[in-house]
Design an enzyme around this catalytic site. Sequence first.
Site, short mmCIF file in Angstrom:
data_model
loop_
_atom_site.label_atom_id
_atom_site.label_comp_id
_atom_site.label_asym_id
_atom_site.label_seq_id
_atom_site.Cartn_x
_atom_site.Cartn_y
_atom_site.Cartn_z
N LYS A 94 -14.35 -68.44 -18.52
CA LYS A 94 -15.12 -67.28 -18.05
C LYS A 94 -15.11 -66.17 -19.10
O LYS A 94 -16.10 -65.45 -19.28
CB LYS A 94 -14.53 -66.77 -16.74
N HIS A 127 -17.61 -67.14 -21.62
CA HIS A 127 -18.90 -66.95 -20.93
C HIS A 127 -19.35 -65.49 -21.04
O HIS A 127 -20.49 -65.19 -21.39
CB HIS A 127 -18.73 -67.38 -19.46
N GLU A 132 -22.39 -63.64 -22.97
CA GLU A 132 -23.25 -62.73 -22.22
C GLU A 132 -23.50 -61.45 -23.03
O GLU A 132 -24.63 -60.94 -23.08
CB GLU A 132 -22.58 -62.41 -20.89
N TYR A 133 -22.45 -60.92 -23.66
CA TYR A 133 -22.60 -59.72 -24.48
C TYR A 133 -23.66 -59.96 -25.57
O TYR A 133 -24.52 -59.12 -25.81
CB TYR A 133 -21.28 -59.38 -25.18
#
Length: 326
Positions: free
Chosen positions: A188, A191, A195-196
């Site tokens: 996570k 993940h 995402e950033y």
Amino acid sequence: MQLGMIGLGRMGSNMVRRLMKAGHQCAVYDLSDAPVKQLVGQGALGGASVDDFKKLLQAPRAVWVMVPSGDATETMVRKLIDTLEKGDTIIDGGNSFYKDDVRRSKLAAEKGIDYVDAGTSGGVWGFERGYCLMIGGPKDTVQRLDPIFNALAPGESGIAPSPGRDGKSTADRGYLHCGPSGAGHFAKMVHNGIEYGLMQAYAEGFDILKNKNSDKLDPDLRYDINLADLAETWRRGSVIGSWLLDLTAMALVEDPELKGYTGWVEDSGEGRWTIEAAIEEAVPAEVLAASLFARFRSRQEHTYAEKMLSAMRKGFGGHVEHIPKT
């Protein structure tokens, strides 16, 4: 199946509702009485304290902790280790640092309590869309709790397995046992680092598009492109289509100039931890590092790109800008 949920914020409450909708029984506890009463009115069992909450659950108990990462999670997990019994399970569904999971799992094991870390993605939309789950912990325990993970996950959601897959893995339903303690939150963490980078790419792209109409440019080279319409166009058939683009399109319809955002962008920790892991592993991560530094810069100067980042964060997680007073 029965599950206890501690922490009834935006995600915790909706996870309880999704589980109850799937036929599972939930006991709930929160420091605030209001969300407990609300969920009790919808069919949950409510505890007035951790000890009272424990009595509502049948052994072997499974307790999901959904409180802010850091001290709040540490305090609650330690409280549960002292309160629960051998054979019970603690599930940390927040954004904890994976090395903390490894340490806590050893503390829990001393009392015969299983510890599971569940990286949870889905934000405020999870009740409808389901939650993507990345899980770490003992294999037998994770398998025993499979009905819970299966109910929370998106399911097939109309998405066919990738070519070459047979569709038999839980991954095809949106959840995966990634390995032993810490593996779920490690997955996570990465993940969120990715995402950033994705968010930064969208934000910078729309900033370039917006400034193409600048009076500093040659009049023959200026374009006043409708960004909301372009985002909507890209949602259909484009190779850069994604849920983040969906949220971007929604934000631009609601506020084309993003005047409701200052551009102050927080980082919640996972981006930093991802870069730290890259350094430990000697893995080059230029894009992810740059996207983290861009968030630092946003607290000094605010561009349209930073406003776009804030809009996306609000869209998927309900995050509001918290600007420290100077």
